[in-house]
Write a protein that holds these residues in place. Structure first.
Motif, mmCIF file in Angstrom:
data_model
loop_
_atom_site.group_PDB
_atom_site.id
_atom_site.type_symbol
_atom_site.label_atom_id
_atom_site.label_comp_id
_atom_site.label_asym_id
_atom_site.label_seq_id
_atom_site.Cartn_x
_atom_site.Cartn_y
_atom_site.Cartn_z
ATOM 1 N N ASN A 90 0.849 -1.160 0.067
ATOM 2 C CA ASN A 90 -0.005 0.055 -0.062
ATOM 3 C C ASN A 90 0.914 1.209 0.009
ATOM 4 O O ASN A 90 0.521 2.208 -0.696
ATOM 5 C CB ASN A 90 -0.868 0.011 0.995
ATOM 6 N N LEU A 91 1.902 1.486 0.720
ATOM 7 C CA LEU A 91 3.013 2.453 0.782
ATOM 8 C C LEU A 91 3.505 2.476 -0.436
ATOM 9 O O LEU A 91 3.627 3.614 -1.044
ATOM 10 C CB LEU A 91 3.846 1.975 1.841
ATOM 11 N N ARG A 92 4.020 1.418 -1.124
ATOM 12 C CA ARG A 92 4.476 1.834 -2.792
ATOM 13 C C ARG A 92 3.308 2.109 -3.708
ATOM 14 O O ARG A 92 3.727 2.928 -4.438
ATOM 15 C CB ARG A 92 5.075 0.267 -3.029
ATOM 16 N N ARG A 93 2.074 1.679 -3.426
ATOM 17 C CA ARG A 93 1.037 2.335 -4.236
ATOM 18 C C ARG A 93 0.734 3.718 -4.017
ATOM 19 O O ARG A 93 0.690 4.646 -5.134
ATOM 20 C CB ARG A 93 -0.317 1.410 -4.136
ATOM 21 N N LYS A 98 1.979 9.464 -6.098
ATOM 22 C CA LYS A 98 2.410 10.693 -5.624
ATOM 23 C C LYS A 98 4.000 10.537 -5.245
ATOM 24 O O LYS A 98 4.276 10.450 -4.004
ATOM 25 C CB LYS A 98 1.857 11.202 -4.307
ATOM 26 N N PRO A 99 4.938 10.617 -6.151
ATOM 27 C CA PRO A 99 6.316 10.224 -6.008
ATOM 28 C C PRO A 99 6.851 11.024 -4.838
ATOM 29 O O PRO A 99 8.041 10.624 -4.305
ATOM 30 C CB PRO A 99 6.929 10.361 -7.562
ATOM 31 N N ASP A 100 6.408 12.349 -4.704
ATOM 32 C CA ASP A 100 7.108 13.035 -3.777
ATOM 33 C C ASP A 100 6.476 13.191 -2.598
ATOM 34 O O ASP A 100 6.515 14.118 -1.544
ATOM 35 C CB ASP A 100 7.058 14.471 -4.217
ATOM 36 N N TYR A 101 5.753 11.940 -2.124
ATOM 37 C CA TYR A 101 4.967 11.981 -0.925
ATOM 38 C C TYR A 101 5.947 11.475 0.260
ATOM 39 O O TYR A 101 6.347 10.470 0.467
ATOM 40 C CB TYR A 101 3.981 10.723 -1.330
ATOM 41 N N ALA A 102 6.260 12.436 0.902
ATOM 42 C CA ALA A 102 7.433 12.060 2.125
ATOM 43 C C ALA A 102 6.986 11.245 3.142
ATOM 44 O O ALA A 102 7.578 10.350 3.574
ATOM 45 C CB ALA A 102 8.007 13.444 2.564
ATOM 46 N N MET A 133 9.281 20.246 1.169
ATOM 47 C CA MET A 133 7.946 20.139 1.535
ATOM 48 C C MET A 133 7.504 19.328 2.670
ATOM 49 O O MET A 133 6.403 19.705 3.349
ATOM 50 C CB MET A 133 7.045 19.950 0.437
ATOM 51 N N TYR A 134 8.448 18.411 3.253
ATOM 52 C CA TYR A 134 8.006 17.707 4.533
ATOM 53 C C TYR A 134 8.155 18.460 5.604
ATOM 54 O O TYR A 134 9.353 19.248 5.933
ATOM 55 C CB TYR A 134 9.197 16.523 4.515
ATOM 56 N N THR A 135 7.193 18.496 6.367
ATOM 57 C CA THR A 135 7.129 19.594 7.581
ATOM 58 C C THR A 135 7.799 18.788 8.656
ATOM 59 O O THR A 135 8.036 19.588 9.705
ATOM 60 C CB THR A 135 5.442 19.789 7.941
ATOM 61 N N THR A 136 8.005 17.332 8.868
ATOM 62 C CA THR A 136 8.622 16.788 9.912
ATOM 63 C C THR A 136 9.746 16.163 9.605
ATOM 64 O O THR A 136 9.962 14.881 9.647
ATOM 65 C CB THR A 136 7.543 16.069 10.775
#
Length: 257
Positions: A90-93, A98-102, A133-136
């Motif tokens: 699921n995480l790879r999906r 959304k390739p930039d999904y930090a 763009m990753y806030t943490t």
């Protein structure tokens, strides 16, 4: 003795405000319902009600199959259930959509680390932390440090923990992990320095005071250790923590007599 955090690798399981805000999309009824169900799924996940979380998220995925956030949260639910294969799937999906999904990359790194796929995990943590763009990013840097530590690379582990603290100087787990790493190498003075900064930044953090007291004992500085353990008693209401600190205080008090 300084001890590393009990639970290595920190998934993002609570700070979903940004995720939920990103799900607004077109105002179709299906997307609205998917968004509402995902919110409920997140709530159930936070409550550790995994069956209900799965039910809501599965329905959200049916309603909005291109929603990467739904896939990411589904990955967290499978991870919580201990099904690492499904979590990874699921995480790879989510990342494919959304390739930039930090957040998804950080959590994928956690899953890979638990499967001992260290090099792959390190790549995902680095990718997450590098995303401006990753806030943490401190979470990804901390996880990177844990991966390097367990892999047996203390130099890179230390660097990652320090980067976590540069990203967020109030990120408590990184202080404890860094001091544990340094103490494990016999660098107790450096460990004490890290912990001193920890309690300066987080004066009510009982674990920081506890580990600072233990570091002072290693350095044969009992008076300073006693002050640290007294501070634990002043800031902590946890009975187990207070019991440990009280035992140290009693021991050090008897040694003074």
């Amino acid at each position: 003795m300084i001890r590393p955090p009990k639970g290595p690798f920190l998934p993002v399981v609570c700070l979903f405000a940004a995720i939920l805000a990103a799900c607004a999309g077109p105002s179709s009824d299906r997307k609205k319902e998917a968004d509402a169900r995902m919110r409920m799924g997140v709530t159930y996940l936070d409550q550790r009600n995994l069956p209900m979380a799965m039910r809501e998220l599965a329905k959200a995925s049916e309603l909005d199959p291109e929603n990467a956030e739904v896939d990411m949260v589904l990955g967290l639910v499978y991870q919580a259930r201990g099904d690492l294969s499904k979590a990874e799937e699921n995480l790879r999906r989510a990342i494919d959509k959304k390739p930039d999904y930090a957040e998804a990359r950080n959590n994928l790194g956690v899953v890979l680390a638990r499967r001992k796929a260290w090099d792959e995990a390190i790549r995902e943590f680095e990718a997450a932390a590098a995303n401006v763009m990753y806030t943490t990013p401190e979470r990804a840097y901390f996880n990177l440090g844990e991966a390097y530590r367990v892999k047996g690379d203390p130099a890179n582990a230390e660097g990652a923990y320090r980067r976590a603290l540069r990203a967020n100087e109030q990120y408590a787990p990184a202080y404890i992990a860094l001091s544990a790493l340094l103490g494990g190498q016999g660098k107790w003075k450096d460990a004490a320095s890290v912990l001193t900064r920890c309690v300066e930044v987080l004066p009510d953090y009982a674990s920081g005071w506890m580990e600072l007291g233990r570091a002072y004992l290693r350095l044969s500085r009992p008076a300073e250790a006693l002050k640290a353990f007294d501070k634990v008693l002043a800031v902590s209401s946890d009975p187990d923590v207070r019991k440990q600190a009280a035992e140290y205080v009693t021991l050090l008090g008897s040694e003074k007599r």
